[in-house]
Design an enzyme around this catalytic site. Structure first.
Site, PDB file in Angstrom:
ATOM      1  N   ARG A 238       0.849  -1.185   0.000  1.00 36.84           N
ATOM      2  CA  ARG A 238       0.000   0.000   0.000  1.00 36.84           C
ATOM      3  C   ARG A 238       0.887   1.237   0.000  1.00 36.84           C
ATOM      4  NH1 ARG A 238      -3.100  -3.114  -1.401  1.00 36.84           N
ATOM      5  NH2 ARG A 238      -5.198  -3.630  -0.609  1.00 36.84           N
ATOM      6  N   GLU A 267      -4.752   6.846  -7.454  1.00 36.20           N
ATOM      7  CA  GLU A 267      -4.830   5.896  -8.567  1.00 36.20           C
ATOM      8  C   GLU A 267      -6.139   6.063  -9.319  1.00 36.20           C
ATOM      9  OE1 GLU A 267      -4.124   1.880  -7.318  1.00 36.20           O
ATOM     10  OE2 GLU A 267      -2.251   2.366  -6.308  1.00 36.20           O
ATOM     11  N   HIS A 286      -0.244  -0.558 -10.532  1.00 34.22           N
ATOM     12  CA  HIS A 286      -0.967  -1.439  -9.608  1.00 34.22           C
ATOM     13  C   HIS A 286      -1.350  -2.759 -10.291  1.00 34.22           C
ATOM     14  CE1 HIS A 286      -3.523  -1.307  -5.715  1.00 34.22           C
ATOM     15  NE2 HIS A 286      -3.033  -2.510  -5.925  1.00 34.22           N
TER      16      HIS A 286
END
Length: 319
Positions: A238, A267, A286
């Site tokens: 994270r 994001e 990601h």
């Protein structure tokens, strides 16, 4: 009239083919969203006509204020069995059932090693140079064998990362606030005496912790300063665990050899975000969970969740 189901963040437009939706096709119209919908107002408008929402991981927050603006919403399916951005109390208060899916540690483990190896051997830089007529060999790779891999977190993912490191002949150490020597011994890792010792002694540091009050900002400027100038940092966990400004400062100043990052404070990453152009950074959008097998599980079990909900017997309920 069929219910309407929104599938959020289907960037590759594969949700429809990743699973067999025929079990709900007669009762549910599935609408993929190929682009991210950002902001509560935009989400409230986009999802106003939907009864079911399928959301990937923790990409889209569902706070009480948003849930209250979605009166048609009856079922929220989140991939994975843990989601920190859904207000479960608000969902219950508004009659929204929340369900999850299984997940696998294989894909994030593999991406962790892709980033680590890419950094160590300058893969992107050398490949780009070869394709563009640049210099033949311009980097000197960092060895893994005999070097120390420091893991922040030794759970499902961290444990598997540790075993790969051992297979490369690395010395593996680990630390987290609750890590026991028994768990470290189980995967063949050394238990570091402290976070500071792990950071100072490691040649490669990889983050595998859940985000919470105790881990948010765990690696700030002071912690990053403990890393060797030849050390590499990898974060596929994270973004908020690592202070993003402090990391950018360390990269620009050359205080660490490089970083591999798959997670970001915002994001999708905005076009002008400094992470897009930071030196010594190998970054991916990601991709930790983005694999065929993972998607088959996520969407396949999302269909199962929807079918069970329609039958009046929800499964895999969260939290």
């Amino acid at each position: 009239m069929r219910l309407r189901c929104a599938v959020l963040d289907d960037y590759q437009n594969v949700a429809a083919e990743a699973a067999d939706w025929s079990a709900v096709a007669d009762e549910v119209e599935v609408v993929p969203f190929g682009r991210h919908v950002d902001g509560e107002d935009a989400l409230a408008a986009a999802l106003a006509g939907f009864d079911i929402v399928v959301t990937l991981r923790e990409r889209v927050p569902f706070p009480a204020s948003l849930i209250a603006r979605l009166p048609r919403l009856k079922l929220l399916v989140a991939s994975g069995m843990r989601n920190s951005v859904i207000d479960y109390a608000a969902a219950e208060a508004h009659g929204v059932t929340v369900c999850g899916t299984a997940s696998s540690s294989s894909a994030p483990v593999e991406l962790t090693w892709a980033l680590l190896l890419g950094l160590a051997r300058g893969i992107v830089e050398e490949s780009n140079a070869l394709r563009s007529g640049g210099p033949w060999q311009s980097t000197v790779g960092a060895d893994l064998h005999g070097r120390r891999l420091g893991l922040l977190g030794l759970g499902r993912i961290g444990g598997r990362v540790a075993r790969v490191g051992l297979a490369f002949g690395m010395r593996v150490s680990a630390w987290s606030q609750n890590l026991t020597r028994e768990r470290a011994d189980e995967v063949g890792a050394e238990l570091a005496a402290s976070k500071e010792e792990l950071l100072a002694d490691s040649d490669f540091v990889s983050v595998h912790l859940a985000l919470g009050d105790r881990t948010r900002g765990l690696l700030g400027a002071a912690e990053l300063a403990l890393l060797k100038p030849t050390a590499y940092l990898v974060n596929t966990s994270r973004a908020a665990i690592v202070d993003q400004d402090a990391l950018l400062d360390a990269l620009h100043a050359g205080r660490i050899a490089g970083a591999g990052v798959d997670v970001f404070d915002v994001e999708p990453l905005p076009a002008g975000h400094p992470m897009r152009t930071a030196p010594r950074l190998l970054a991916t959008p990601h991709l930790g969970y983005v694999s065929r097998a993972t998607y088959a599980t996520y969407y396949g079990q999302a269909v199962e969740d929807i079918r069970a909900f329609l039958d009046g017997s929800p499964v895999r309920r969260l939290p």
